[in-house]
Enzyme design. Structure first.
Site, PDB file in Angstrom:
ATOM      1  N   LYS A 120       0.806  -1.221   0.000  1.00  0.00           N
ATOM      2  CA  LYS A 120       0.000   0.000   0.000  1.00  0.00           C
ATOM      3  C   LYS A 120       0.838   1.270   0.000  1.00  0.00           C
ATOM      4  CE  LYS A 120      -4.275  -1.869   1.881  1.00  0.00           C
ATOM      5  NZ  LYS A 120      -3.983  -3.220   1.393  1.00  0.00           N
ATOM      6  N   GLU A 203      -3.132   8.124   7.833  1.00  0.00           N
ATOM      7  CA  GLU A 203      -3.696   9.167   6.985  1.00  0.00           C
ATOM      8  C   GLU A 203      -4.890   9.820   7.670  1.00  0.00           C
ATOM      9  OE1 GLU A 203      -4.557   6.924   3.485  1.00  0.00           O
ATOM     10  OE2 GLU A 203      -6.583   6.399   4.132  1.00  0.00           O
ATOM     11  N   ARG A 294      -5.904  -8.706  -8.063  1.00  0.00           N
ATOM     12  CA  ARG A 294      -6.566 -10.012  -8.099  1.00  0.00           C
ATOM     13  C   ARG A 294      -8.020  -9.818  -8.490  1.00  0.00           C
ATOM     14  NH1 ARG A 294      -9.740  -9.299  -3.700  1.00  0.00           N
ATOM     15  NH2 ARG A 294      -8.835  -8.228  -1.894  1.00  0.00           N
TER      16      ARG A 294
END
Length: 492
Positions: A120, A203, A294
């Protein structure tokens, strides 16, 4: 039908996604092989596959994470390709690399793409370099010593996230700065436990945000298309509950910008195969969240509005073919909604449930698709994910689709294990949901939706009683169990 360089595909997964892949393999006249743990010996996917090979492990989940056993099974089955489904090893770059180095085709993106976009932090930085906005954040590995100080400077509320996270794991909200260090410790511990990687970033947490994702397909020749967007804002503890396509109440201009951003990211990453780029939307602004390298659990809603079999496209793209269509060829028609039926008790805090499936009956109807990996007589345990089935409906309008899914949830019968079906029906009939005014905090703001009828509600009792009057059970042995279940409800 286009020729592929393999005629047998090993499925390194279980449950409904394994059944889903097998159905497409049959359509393409390909043979299927599957690995299975002993707990899944009686599962539909195992009986449907042309070849089934047992694997073992310290735990049932560990068996499905054993790369060596999976590759050995592929050799035993004379498979030419391995499909990872979702979860387990689907986003593991080392697994994809081992598959390729062992001489098999990996039905998914390249190991390099998984490594780039599956992390990420790396993916976030990559998106930012390519002009895609990201939420203001603090990344631990930039300077561990100042991590907490930099996070505090953003201001509460904050969202602590694991770099290797997924499925809501390794995430904690700190609504005030006094709880930040505890949230960091909890997120790191969970991330280390589930992913073996405790790296974090933090964040700004946006209240009432919307979760919008875009399905993309890329080939080995540089072409990338999107299959429009999905709305995944109905969530509980960062896990999706109901998904739909297209997203409701977003402007055509915002939809175009988000879809174009997803294609730009995939093209910059030289992405091949199916993937999903996820964004958070705050009013008219959107920010990159992550890319899932995926097949997604919610891919059926995209298939329903486009008519494109995404698993078939995965196989063709893995086999080296060019994309079969350009962006202008892809058209969205109607509205699709998917609801995830799980083995859990919403009225008891969504606690996991177990039991033997004594009776299982789904209603039918036009535009209805049910993806399931369970069958009557199967034992439901806590060894795996709680997902039992996905109910997907396609209709001309969003309200029609919602009412159809609600009807299915009210009418289906699963005896022997409590599910969240009644809860899903209440959500689908809720005025706020029907208005399209949902966000990721919607379920938390409406706890009454989870505190509705228990499994002892009259409709379920009557359905079970009616089933006892006809030969629906696999054997007479199930009848006493049904009587016992009814007795328990009667005394509830």
């Amino acid at each position: 039908m286009r020729k592929l360089p393999f005629d047998t595909v090993l499925i390194a997964n279980r449950g409904e996604i394994a059944v889903r892949v097998i159905k497409t393999l049959r359509e393409l006249e390909l043979r299927s092989a599957i690995v299975y743990h002993a707990l899944d010996a009686g599962a539909p996917a195992v009986s449907m596959a042309d070849t089934a090979i047992a694997v073992s492990g310290r735990t049932p989940v560990a068996a499905y994470l054993d790369t060596a056993q999976i590759i050995a099974a592929a050799r035993e089955a004379n498979a030419g390709a391995i499909h990872p489904g979702y979860g387990f090893l689907a986003e593991n770059a080392d697994f994809a690399r081992a598959v390729v180095e062992s001489g098999f085709t990996f039905v998914g993106p390249t190991p390099e793409s998984i490594q780039l976009m599956g992390d990420k932090i790396r993916a976030r930085n990559f998106a930012q370099r390519n002009g895609i906005p990201v939420v203001h954040s603090a990344i631990e590995e930039d300077d561990p010593a100042s991590f907490i100080m930099r996070a505090r400077s953003i201001g509460a509320p904050l969202l602590v996230k694991a770099s290797a996270g997924g499925g809501g794991k390794g995430m904690r909200i700190a609504r005030d700065l006094d709880t930040l260090e505890d949230a960091i410790a909890e997120a790191r511990s969970e991330a280390q436990r589930y992913f073996g990687d405790g790296r974090l970033y933090i964040e700004r947490y946006i209240e009432e945000l919307r979760h919008i994702e875009v399905q993309v397909l890329g080939d080995s020749f540089g072409s990338v298309v999107h299959l429009f967007e999905r709305e995944c804002s109905v969530q509980r503890r960062f896990q999706k509950v109901i998904e739909e396509a297209p997203a409701s109440t977003i402007s055509p201009r915002l939809r175009q910008r988000i879809c174009e951003a997803a294609v730009r990211i995939a093209r910059a990453a030289n992405y091949r195969n199916a993937g999903t780029v996820e964004f958070i939307v705050d009013g008219g602004d959107f920010y990159f969240l992550e890319m899932n390298t995926r097949l997604q659990v919610e891919h059926p809603v995209t298939e329903m509005i486009t008519g494109i079999d995404i698993v078939a496209e995965q196989l063709y793209l893995a086999g080296g073919h060019e994309l079969r269509f350009s962006q202008s060829d892809i058209v969205s028609k109607g509205h699709a909604i998917e609801a995830r039926m799980c083995a859990e008790a919403p009225e008891r805090g969504f606690s996991p449930t177990t039991g033997k499936v004594l009776v299982l009956e789904y209603p039918g109807g036009p535009g209805l698709r049910i993806d399931t990996g369970i069958s009557q007589g199967q034992q439901i345990t806590t060894a795996f994910d709680s997902l039992l089935a996905k109910v997907i409906v396609h209709a001309d309008t969003r309200n029609e689709a919602a009412l159809k899914v609600e009807r299915v949830m009210r009418e289906l019968v699963l005896l022997g294990c409590e599910t969240n079906a009644s809860f899903l029906a209440r959500v689908l009939a809720d005025e706020q949901f029907l208005s399209g005014q949902v966000h990721t905090g919607y379920l938390d703001e409406n706890p009454q939706l989870a505190a509705g009828e228990s499994p002892s509600d009259l409709s379920t009792f009557l359905a079970a009683a009616a089933l006892l009057t006809r030969p629906v059970c696999d054997s007479a042995d199930a009848v006493p169990e049904l009587h016992a279940s009814l007795g328990g409800w009667r005394n509830a």
